[in-house]
Write a protein that holds these residues in place. Structure first.
Motif, PDB file in Angstrom:
ATOM      1  N   VAL A 143     -14.250 -21.998 -22.058  1.00 19.87           N
ATOM      2  CA  VAL A 143     -14.997 -20.776 -21.760  1.00 19.87           C
ATOM      3  C   VAL A 143     -16.127 -20.648 -22.774  1.00 19.87           C
ATOM      4  CG1 VAL A 143     -14.852 -18.263 -21.531  1.00 19.87           C
ATOM      5  CG2 VAL A 143     -12.935 -19.680 -20.782  1.00 19.87           C
ATOM      6  N   ARG A 144     -17.341 -20.450 -22.253  1.00 20.54           N
ATOM      7  CA  ARG A 144     -18.520 -20.336 -23.114  1.00 20.54           C
ATOM      8  C   ARG A 144     -18.989 -18.889 -23.125  1.00 20.54           C
ATOM      9  NH1 ARG A 144     -19.507 -25.942 -22.802  1.00 20.54           N
ATOM     10  NH2 ARG A 144     -18.253 -26.615 -21.014  1.00 20.54           N
ATOM     11  N   VAL A 145     -19.056 -18.310 -24.324  1.00 18.41           N
ATOM     12  CA  VAL A 145     -19.424 -16.897 -24.475  1.00 18.41           C
ATOM     13  C   VAL A 145     -20.513 -16.782 -25.531  1.00 18.41           C
ATOM     14  CG1 VAL A 145     -17.072 -16.200 -23.852  1.00 18.41           C
ATOM     15  CG2 VAL A 145     -17.681 -16.395 -26.269  1.00 18.41           C
ATOM     16  N   PRO A 146     -21.208 -15.647 -25.620  1.00 13.41           N
ATOM     17  CA  PRO A 146     -22.174 -15.464 -26.707  1.00 13.41           C
ATOM     18  C   PRO A 146     -21.499 -15.760 -28.057  1.00 13.41           C
ATOM     19  CG  PRO A 146     -22.382 -13.682 -25.127  1.00 13.41           C
ATOM     20  CD  PRO A 146     -21.180 -14.488 -24.717  1.00 13.41           C
ATOM     21  N   ALA A 147     -22.219 -16.418 -28.966  1.00  7.67           N
ATOM     22  CA  ALA A 147     -21.606 -16.991 -30.164  1.00  7.67           C
ATOM     23  C   ALA A 147     -20.911 -15.958 -31.054  1.00  7.67           C
ATOM     24  CB  ALA A 147     -22.657 -17.749 -30.962  1.00  7.67           C
ATOM     25  N   HIS A 148     -21.332 -14.689 -30.985  1.00  3.86           N
ATOM     26  CA  HIS A 148     -20.726 -13.682 -31.857  1.00  3.86           C
ATOM     27  C   HIS A 148     -19.494 -13.038 -31.231  1.00  3.86           C
ATOM     28  CE1 HIS A 148     -23.725 -11.920 -29.230  1.00  3.86           C
ATOM     29  NE2 HIS A 148     -23.068 -10.781 -29.314  1.00  3.86           N
ATOM     30  N   LEU A 149     -19.107 -13.484 -30.030  1.00  3.92           N
ATOM     31  CA  LEU A 149     -17.930 -12.897 -29.372  1.00  3.92           C
ATOM     32  C   LEU A 149     -16.779 -13.894 -29.353  1.00  3.92           C
ATOM     33  CD1 LEU A 149     -19.589 -11.042 -26.362  1.00  3.92           C
ATOM     34  CD2 LEU A 149     -19.098 -10.184 -28.665  1.00  3.92           C
ATOM     35  N   LEU A 150     -15.571 -13.347 -29.141  1.00  5.06           N
ATOM     36  CA  LEU A 150     -14.364 -14.168 -29.046  1.00  5.06           C
ATOM     37  C   LEU A 150     -13.824 -14.086 -27.616  1.00  5.06           C
ATOM     38  CD1 LEU A 150     -12.157 -15.823 -30.624  1.00  5.06           C
ATOM     39  CD2 LEU A 150     -10.965 -13.632 -30.979  1.00  5.06           C
ATOM     40  N   ALA A 151     -13.372 -15.228 -27.093  1.00  7.15           N
ATOM     41  CA  ALA A 151     -12.737 -15.251 -25.770  1.00  7.15           C
ATOM     42  C   ALA A 151     -11.241 -15.463 -25.942  1.00  7.15           C
ATOM     43  CB  ALA A 151     -13.328 -16.376 -24.920  1.00  7.15           C
ATOM     44  N   LEU A 152     -10.463 -14.788 -25.090  1.00  8.75           N
ATOM     45  CA  LEU A 152      -9.001 -14.910 -25.089  1.00  8.75           C
ATOM     46  C   LEU A 152      -8.523 -15.061 -23.651  1.00  8.75           C
ATOM     47  CD1 LEU A 152      -8.185 -11.939 -27.518  1.00  8.75           C
ATOM     48  CD2 LEU A 152      -8.226 -14.375 -28.109  1.00  8.75           C
ATOM     49  N   MET A 153      -7.423 -15.776 -23.476  1.00  6.69           N
ATOM     50  CA  MET A 153      -6.856 -15.923 -22.133  1.00  6.69           C
ATOM     51  C   MET A 153      -5.337 -15.758 -22.169  1.00  6.69           C
ATOM     52  SD  MET A 153      -9.110 -18.909 -20.240  1.00  6.69           S
ATOM     53  CE  MET A 153      -8.717 -18.312 -18.587  1.00  6.69           C
ATOM     54  N   SER A 154      -4.730 -15.811 -20.987  1.00  6.40           N
ATOM     55  CA  SER A 154      -3.269 -15.809 -20.872  1.00  6.40           C
ATOM     56  C   SER A 154      -2.788 -17.228 -21.166  1.00  6.40           C
ATOM     57  CB  SER A 154      -2.871 -15.370 -19.462  1.00  6.40           C
ATOM     58  OG  SER A 154      -3.572 -16.140 -18.486  1.00  6.40           O
ATOM     59  N   ALA A 155      -2.916 -17.636 -22.424  1.00  3.88           N
ATOM     60  CA  ALA A 155      -2.736 -19.037 -22.809  1.00  3.88           C
ATOM     61  C   ALA A 155      -2.639 -19.106 -24.331  1.00  3.88           C
ATOM     62  CB  ALA A 155      -3.924 -19.858 -22.323  1.00  3.88           C
ATOM     63  N   GLU A 156      -2.564 -20.330 -24.868  1.00  2.00           N
ATOM     64  CA  GLU A 156      -2.677 -20.494 -26.327  1.00  2.00           C
ATOM     65  C   GLU A 156      -4.069 -20.042 -26.731  1.00  2.00           C
ATOM     66  OE1 GLU A 156      -1.689 -24.571 -27.416  1.00  2.00           O
ATOM     67  OE2 GLU A 156       0.010 -24.441 -26.033  1.00  2.00           O
TER      68      GLU A 156
ATOM     69  N   LEU B  97      -1.317 -13.914 -12.917  1.00  2.00           N
ATOM     70  CA  LEU B  97      -1.199 -13.869 -14.381  1.00  2.00           C
ATOM     71  C   LEU B  97      -2.365 -14.581 -15.083  1.00  2.00           C
ATOM     72  CD1 LEU B  97       2.666 -14.354 -14.732  1.00  2.00           C
ATOM     73  CD2 LEU B  97       1.339 -12.223 -14.904  1.00  2.00           C
ATOM     74  N   MET B  98      -3.378 -14.969 -14.314  1.00  2.00           N
ATOM     75  CA  MET B  98      -4.594 -15.512 -14.933  1.00  2.00           C
ATOM     76  C   MET B  98      -5.362 -14.347 -15.566  1.00  2.00           C
ATOM     77  SD  MET B  98      -4.922 -18.771 -14.667  1.00  2.00           S
ATOM     78  CE  MET B  98      -6.654 -18.973 -15.051  1.00  2.00           C
ATOM     79  N   ALA B  99      -5.804 -14.529 -16.793  1.00  2.00           N
ATOM     80  CA  ALA B  99      -6.498 -13.431 -17.466  1.00  2.00           C
ATOM     81  C   ALA B  99      -7.500 -13.964 -18.474  1.00  2.00           C
ATOM     82  CB  ALA B  99      -5.499 -12.523 -18.172  1.00  2.00           C
ATOM     83  N   LEU B 100      -8.564 -13.198 -18.640  1.00  2.00           N
ATOM     84  CA  LEU B 100      -9.624 -13.524 -19.591  1.00  2.00           C
ATOM     85  C   LEU B 100     -10.151 -12.227 -20.195  1.00  2.00           C
ATOM     86  CD1 LEU B 100     -11.889 -15.473 -20.770  1.00  2.00           C
ATOM     87  CD2 LEU B 100     -13.172 -14.985 -18.667  1.00  2.00           C
ATOM     88  N   ALA B 101     -10.399 -12.251 -21.491  1.00  2.00           N
ATOM     89  CA  ALA B 101     -11.075 -11.114 -22.129  1.00  2.00           C
ATOM     90  C   ALA B 101     -12.086 -11.676 -23.123  1.00  2.00           C
ATOM     91  CB  ALA B 101     -10.078 -10.206 -22.841  1.00  2.00           C
ATOM     92  N   VAL B 102     -13.231 -11.008 -23.215  1.00  2.00           N
ATOM     93  CA  VAL B 102     -14.287 -11.442 -24.135  1.00  2.00           C
ATOM     94  C   VAL B 102     -14.821 -10.213 -24.849  1.00  2.00           C
ATOM     95  CG1 VAL B 102     -16.518 -12.585 -24.335  1.00  2.00           C
ATOM     96  CG2 VAL B 102     -14.917 -13.312 -22.535  1.00  2.00           C
ATOM     97  N   GLY B 103     -14.883 -10.277 -26.157  1.00  2.00           N
ATOM     98  CA  GLY B 103     -15.413  -9.136 -26.892  1.00  2.00           C
ATOM     99  C   GLY B 103     -15.512  -9.445 -28.373  1.00  2.00           C
TER     100      GLY B 103
END
Ligand code: BES
Ligand code: ZN
Length: 597
Positions: A156-169, A192-198
């Motif tokens: 997952v590619r996000v703006p460099a100052h943000l962190l991405a998280l998923m329902s995963a390691e 149960l697929m999930a993604l959050a970015v912030g």
């Protein structure tokens, strides 16, 4: 297994087995774009694979052979349905082992909420997904049926100052590049697929638990969830080892439409449980319990939702009892029963929507996912506990989780297992349990155990005093020790005839309007709205503008609608707040407020 009426893929002879996802997150255009590569579990079994898609733009559909050679695949999308989306049918060649779909999401994708910085605790934008029940298909072309499982890896590619998280390691800190890799090595269903970015930070709570939140929220979250490791240990002691390695929490911005969502390895929670006094952590026990009931043994279709939620509520209360004692768990049980009776009244005591086994074909599954699955499901297990005793019920539940881990379970299969391992061994037990009345009958069967709470007796005493005219501030001598549960029970018990003046007295004595506890506020505002107690209005409107949790919004907007002139007032508040709500909430509220034709 019964067919899933809410997925086009349910009947696909070819099933997916593993996903490699590569997504770029673009906050400007509010889109996710990239590729989903699906390894097929049984490509030889058929010549066509069916996926679910909704509001996705497909740029290309390719078939891959074992060597990775790609060729365009013949494919067709079926007619769009507002709830189910479309079937995507892809033709396979004899040597096809995988599919690669290049796609983009719509800015309005129902699973996604894109938040501006002002809608967060910090200064950066935020994105989160909510896939349950059938919204995964709005951000991922997938076989969106709870009976179909797959493992996944993602970039997952996000703006460099943000962190991405998923329902995963998950990563525990930003890496400066904005590119993150994820792995979920245990098979999970699409919901149960999930993604959050912030702009997220992490704090460990124990070796295998921790919490993610925006920085301003993190200290409060760390304090609130201090018992998380103890909860996991209690759960393991009850029903077997935790099978997902880590258990972390992610605290979302207040627009999160649910209290919690059991995304594997990373439960999503509303910030409205950060009450400061750890009084609302049964919600965490609930989401944790789903790591067994739901995420290991998964409802086969949304008609079997009670198998997820009923077991989870029972399990949640057992965790809470283990940690905080029976008096504490009894309060939760009584509040749950009150909510159940209220729901049965609302739905109608003879409605088939009050059965545990639902029949949701042709409807949005969201409509059927009520308190019934939770509290009537839990009450059935309590009834069984009363008949066979805890040790035998616990052994049954533990064996059930172990036997069906990483499998789907429908109601018929569950009943067969229950009979084979328990009921049939003891003549008369099934009729004492009145199993059919519970599963395929309406309302609450009369053999449901009566639940009562010692701690609520003091609350009931205070309520009785209030009815007979005692002044509010002398009513509740022990009230300084009351938990929010006692206060909520108190507020629910207040007569619906109190005047604005009487509410002002109560407010002066107990400070409800200034409470930082969302459960207390919701119970309180229902009275203030009904009675027209104007001093609470700014706090109410502020709450409705910021909090997006549907469980709070629905009763409050309903209370507004029930007052004289309330429709236009409710619509005015809603117009100013709607942009802060997730589609899951606006879907319900648009219909409730009549702002949708
Ligand atoms: N899995 C549910 C949330 C859900 C259910 C989302 C159906 C979409 C469709 C979650 O575990 C849950 O039950 N959350 C409750 C909290 C719980 C303590 C009752 C909630 O959000 O209120
Ligand atoms: Zn749940």
């Amino acid at each position: 297994m019964s067919p899933d009426p809410h997925s086009h893929a349910g009947t696909s002879p070819v099933r997916v087995g593993h996903l490699a996802l590569d997504l770029a997150v673009d906050f400007e255009s509010r889109t996710l774009a990239g590729t989903a590569t699906w390894q097929l579990a049984n490509p030889e079994a058929g010549r066509e694979v069916v996926l679910d898609v909704r509001d996705l733009t497909l740029d290309s559909v390719e078939r891959l052979d074992a060597a990775g050679n790609a060729a365009p695949a013949d494919h067709a999308t079926g007619p769009p349905d507002a709830v189910l989306g479309q079937a995507l049918r892809v033709a396979l060649a004899a040597d096809t082992t995988a599919l690669r779909l290049r796609y983009r999401t719509a800015p309005t994708a129902a699973a996604l909420q894109w938040l501006a910085p002002a809608q967060t605790a910090g200064t950066q934008p935020f994105l989160f997904t909510q896939s349950q029940a059938i919204l995964a298909r709005t951000w991922l072309p997938c076989q969106d049926s709870p009976g179909i499982r797959f493992t996944y890896e993602a970039t997952v590619r996000v703006p460099a100052h943000l962190l991405a998280l998923m329902s995963a390691e998950n990563p525990q800190q930003r890496n400066g590049s904005g590119t993150y890799h994820f792995r979920m090595t245990r098979p999970i269903p699409a919901y149960l697929m999930a993604l959050a970015v912030g702009d997220l930070a992490f704090a460990p709570l124990s070796g295998r638990t921790g919490v993610y939140a925006e920085l301003p929220t993190l200290p409060g979250a760390t304090h609130e969830f201090a018992d998380l490791e103890n909860m996991v240990a209690a759960a393991e002691q009850l029903y077997g080892s935790y099978r997902w390695e880590r258990y972390d929490l992610l605290v979302l911005p207040p627009s999160f439409p649910f209290g919690g969502m059991e995304n594997p390895m990373l439960t999503f929670v509303t910030p409205t449980i950060l009450a400061g006094d750890r009084s609302l952590t049964s919600l965490v026990a609930h989401e944790l319990a789903h790591s067994w009931s739901g995420n290991l043994v998964t409802n086969g279709t949304w008609n079997d939702f009670w198998l997820n939620e009923g077991f989870t509520v029972y399990f949640e209360r057992r965790i809470m009892e283990h940690l905080y004692g029976q008096d504490y768990a009894d309060m939760l049980q009584v509040l749950g029963r009150e909510a159940l009776c209220h729901t049965i009244e609302e739905i109608g005591a003879t409605s088939s929507d009050t059965h545990l086994r639902l029949h949701l074909a042709g409807r949005d599954p969201d409509e059927g996912l009520t308190e019934i699955a939770y509290e009537k499901g839990c009450a059935l297990l309590l009834t069984l506990e009363g008949l066979i005793g805890r040790p035998r019920l616990d052994a049954f539940i533990k064996a059930y989780f172990a036997r069906f881990s990483f499998e789907a379970m429908d109601t018929a299969t569950f009943l067969a297992y229950l009979r084979a391992t328990l009921l049939d061994r003891e003549p008369g037990l099934e009729s004492q349990l009145r199993l059919a009345d519970w599963v395929d009958g309406p309302g609450l069967p009369t053999n449901a155990p009566v639940v009562s709470s010692r701690r609520f007796a003091a609350v009931d005493h205070a309520l009785a005093g209030l009815e007979s005219g005692t002044a509010a501030d002398v009513l509740v001598p022990g009230a300084t020790d009351w938990s929010s549960h006692e206060w909520v029970h108190f507020l629910h018990g207040l007569p619906p005839t109190l005047t604005a003046g009487q509410l002002a007295d109560l407010d002066a004595a107990f400070g409800f309007t200034a409470s930082g506890n969302a459960e207390i506020l919701t119970a309180w505002f229902s009275h203030t709205v009904r009675a027209g107690y104007a001093a609470a209005t700014p706090a109410l409107e502020n709450f409705l503008r910021h909090v997006g949790r549907r469980k709070f919004l629905v009763p409050l907007y309903r209370a507004l609608l029930a007052t004289p002139g309330g429709t236009s007032r409710a619509r005015r508040i809603y117009a100013g707040a709607r942009a802060n709500y997730h589609s899951v909430a606006t879907g319900t509220l648009d219909a409730l407020l009549g702002t949708r034709t």
